[in-house]
Write an enzyme that holds these catalytic residues in place. Structure first.
Site, PDB file in Angstrom:
ATOM      1  N   HIS A   1      -9.710   1.332   4.672  1.00 46.56           N
ATOM      2  CA  HIS A   1      -8.579   1.457   5.367  1.00 46.56           C
ATOM      3  C   HIS A   1      -8.736   2.389   6.413  1.00 46.56           C
ATOM      4  O   HIS A   1      -9.343   3.392   6.445  1.00 46.56           O
ATOM      5  CB  HIS A   1      -7.286   2.098   4.434  1.00 46.56           C
ATOM      6  CG  HIS A   1      -5.989   2.142   5.239  1.00 46.56           C
ATOM      7  ND1 HIS A   1      -5.589   2.853   6.027  1.00 46.56           N
ATOM      8  CD2 HIS A   1      -4.908   1.097   5.120  1.00 46.56           C
ATOM      9  CE1 HIS A   1      -4.334   2.621   6.317  1.00 46.56           C
ATOM     10  NE2 HIS A   1      -3.878   1.632   5.714  1.00 46.56           N
TER      11      HIS A   1
ATOM     12  N   GLY B   1       2.001   2.202  10.789  1.00 51.13           N
ATOM     13  CA  GLY B   1       3.109   3.119  10.882  1.00 51.13           C
ATOM     14  C   GLY B   1       4.044   3.485  11.599  1.00 51.13           C
ATOM     15  O   GLY B   1       4.908   4.290  12.000  1.00 51.13           O
TER      16      GLY B   1
ATOM     17  N   GLU C   1      -5.732  -5.067  10.681  1.00 51.16           N
ATOM     18  CA  GLU C   1      -4.559  -3.995  10.595  1.00 51.16           C
ATOM     19  C   GLU C   1      -5.047  -3.180  11.900  1.00 51.16           C
ATOM     20  O   GLU C   1      -6.006  -2.186  12.022  1.00 51.16           O
ATOM     21  CB  GLU C   1      -4.916  -2.957   9.687  1.00 51.16           C
ATOM     22  CG  GLU C   1      -4.427  -3.626   8.420  1.00 51.16           C
ATOM     23  CD  GLU C   1      -3.694  -2.366   7.298  1.00 51.16           C
ATOM     24  OE1 GLU C   1      -2.493  -2.676   6.881  1.00 51.16           O
ATOM     25  OE2 GLU C   1      -4.356  -1.509   7.199  1.00 51.16           O
TER      26      GLU C   1
ATOM     27  N   GLY D   1       2.605  -1.157   4.337  1.00 50.37           N
ATOM     28  CA  GLY D   1       2.824   0.197   4.003  1.00 50.37           C
ATOM     29  C   GLY D   1       4.091   0.787   3.918  1.00 50.37           C
ATOM     30  O   GLY D   1       4.802   0.398   2.773  1.00 50.37           O
TER      31      GLY D   1
ATOM     32  N   ASN E   1       0.849  -1.134   0.022  1.00 51.30           N
ATOM     33  CA  ASN E   1       0.018  -0.094   0.026  1.00 51.30           C
ATOM     34  C   ASN E   1       0.776   1.231   0.214  1.00 51.30           C
ATOM     35  O   ASN E   1       1.708   1.621   0.985  1.00 51.30           O
ATOM     36  CB  ASN E   1      -0.805  -0.065   1.451  1.00 51.30           C
ATOM     37  CG  ASN E   1      -1.811   1.079   1.445  1.00 51.30           C
ATOM     38  OD1 ASN E   1      -1.790   2.093   0.522  1.00 51.30           O
ATOM     39  ND2 ASN E   1      -2.452   1.358   2.528  1.00 51.30           N
ATOM     40  N   TRP E   2       0.857   1.835  -1.197  1.00 47.01           N
ATOM     41  CA  TRP E   2       2.078   3.001  -1.330  1.00 47.01           C
ATOM     42  C   TRP E   2       1.505   4.324  -0.892  1.00 47.01           C
ATOM     43  O   TRP E   2       2.063   5.246  -0.756  1.00 47.01           O
ATOM     44  CB  TRP E   2       2.302   3.319  -2.708  1.00 47.01           C
ATOM     45  CG  TRP E   2       3.143   2.226  -3.297  1.00 47.01           C
ATOM     46  CD1 TRP E   2       3.381   1.111  -2.602  1.00 47.01           C
ATOM     47  CD2 TRP E   2       3.402   1.776  -4.718  1.00 47.01           C
ATOM     48  NE1 TRP E   2       4.330   0.173  -3.455  1.00 47.01           N
ATOM     49  CE2 TRP E   2       4.352   0.711  -4.691  1.00 47.01           C
ATOM     50  CE3 TRP E   2       3.415   2.508  -6.048  1.00 47.01           C
ATOM     51  CZ2 TRP E   2       4.751   0.145  -5.859  1.00 47.01           C
ATOM     52  CZ3 TRP E   2       4.005   2.159  -7.132  1.00 47.01           C
ATOM     53  CH2 TRP E   2       4.945   0.896  -6.893  1.00 47.01           C
ATOM     54  N   LYS E   3       0.094   4.273  -0.401  1.00 48.84           N
ATOM     55  CA  LYS E   3      -0.756   5.468   0.091  1.00 48.84           C
ATOM     56  C   LYS E   3      -0.278   6.629  -0.604  1.00 48.84           C
ATOM     57  O   LYS E   3      -0.329   6.493  -1.948  1.00 48.84           O
ATOM     58  CB  LYS E   3      -0.058   5.569   1.608  1.00 48.84           C
ATOM     59  CG  LYS E   3      -0.110   4.476   2.522  1.00 48.84           C
ATOM     60  CD  LYS E   3      -0.180   4.717   3.865  1.00 48.84           C
ATOM     61  CE  LYS E   3      -0.143   3.221   4.542  1.00 48.84           C
ATOM     62  NZ  LYS E   3      -0.160   3.428   6.151  1.00 48.84           N
TER      63      LYS E   3
HETATM   64  P1  PGA Z   1       2.578   0.104   7.521  1.00 47.60           P
HETATM   65  O1  PGA Z   1       1.103   0.275   7.192  1.00 47.60           O
HETATM   66  O2  PGA Z   1       3.125  -1.125   6.987  1.00 47.60           O
HETATM   67  O3  PGA Z   1       3.450   1.426   7.449  1.00 47.60           O
HETATM   68  O4  PGA Z   1       2.417   0.037   9.145  1.00 47.60           O
HETATM   69  C1  PGA Z   1       0.398  -0.684   6.864  1.00 47.60           C
HETATM   70  C2  PGA Z   1      -1.147  -0.270   6.250  1.00 47.60           C
HETATM   71  O5  PGA Z   1      -1.649   1.229   6.558  1.00 47.60           O
HETATM   72  O6  PGA Z   1      -1.817  -0.774   5.382  1.00 47.60           O
END
Ligand code: PGA
Length: 261
Positions: free
Chosen positions: A98, A176, A170, A238, A8-10
């Site tokens: 999400h 994050g 999640e 992420g 997930n590149w956001k």
């Molecule tokens: P992260 O994010 O791996 O940076 O914790 C995961 C996500 O938001 O899907």
């Protein structure tokens, strides 16, 4: 059973950087001659970069996903993204619900439900994110919140034919942070989600068409621990998905673990 590695590149990359990262992931993963069967590597760029990334991944072992979609295919919905268009561009997967969208954009279970229905109708696999906040966990509401999100997202949904549904557990307070929950903590939630799925769908549908993955601070160092848990069918990543070497190393770890007897 497929094991998923979903990046997930956001909103972290612009279009040229997304294209470059996609090229790196494709080159590194395509260089691996073995172990691709049963390992689904999916990258989810921002909508702005989908078209260019689609060109890069076309015909490669890397699949394309979106980070969101609207619940109608077309109409007067300013600023929204049609699931039909995503399909036309080559999207096979789409993240919905999400926690960042739930938190910042007020995405509700009802919206997630409508999006799930629209995606399935368009032949796109929904990746439905569920997870509790730290306050909910502290208040002893973790299980009720997560089960409520699963039931809400899947109300009235009946996967038919080859349609697939992925639930991503999640925990919101982990995303994050670089500090994942323990595999046993995740396993407990995955069992709970599996029980909820078994209440919603016949056993063979759950077996063949549903997958439960873990997300939240997963990286190449802690991945193997999660893969040891049989009910964890992959990971949503992420931060670590923005580093092509690490991301493809994670795909290799999955392929290795799958090869074990
Ligand atoms: P992260 O994010 O791996 O940076 O914790 C995961 C996500 O938001 O899907």
């Amino acid at each position: 059973m497929t094991t998923y590695l979903i990046g997930n590149w956001k909103m972290q990359l612009g279009e040229p950087d997304s294209e470059a990262l996609a090229k790196d992931v494709v080159r590194l993963w395509a260089a691996q001659g073995v172990g691709k069967d049963g390992t689904a590597v999916v990258i989810c760029p921002s909508h702005m970069a989908i078209e260019e990334v689609a060109k890069v991944v076309k015909g490669t072992p890397v699949a394309l996903g979106s980070q969101d979609a609207f619940w109608d295919d077309k109409g007067a919905f300013t600023g929204e993204v049609s699931p039909k268009t995503l399909k036309e561009l080559g999207c096979e997967y789409c993240i919905i619900g999400h926690s960042e969208r739930r938190q910042h954009l007020g995405e509700t279970d009802e919206m997630v439900n409508r999006k799930a229905v629209a995606l399935l109708r368009n032949g796109i696999t929904p990746i439905i994110c569920v997870g509790e906040t730290m306050e909910e966990r502290r208040a002893g509401k973790r299980d009720a919140v997560v089960i409520g999100q699963v039931r809400g997202a899947l109300a009235g949904v009946k996967p038919v034919g080859t349609q697939k549904i992925i639930i991503a557990y999640e925990p919101r307070w982990v995303i994050g942070t670089g500090q994942a929950v323990s595999p046993s903590d995740a396993a407990e939630m995955h069992h709970l989600i599996l029980t909820a799925l078994n209440e919603l769908f016949p056993a063979e549908v759950v077996d063949r068409q549903c997958a439960i993955i873990y997300g939240g601070a997963v990286d190449a160092k802690n991945l193997a621990g999660f893969l040891e848990v049989p009910v964890i069918h992959g990971v949503l990543v992420g931060g670590a998905s923005l580093k092509p070497q690490e991301f493809v190393a994670m795909a290799e770890i999955i392929a290795d673990v799958r090869k074990r007897p």
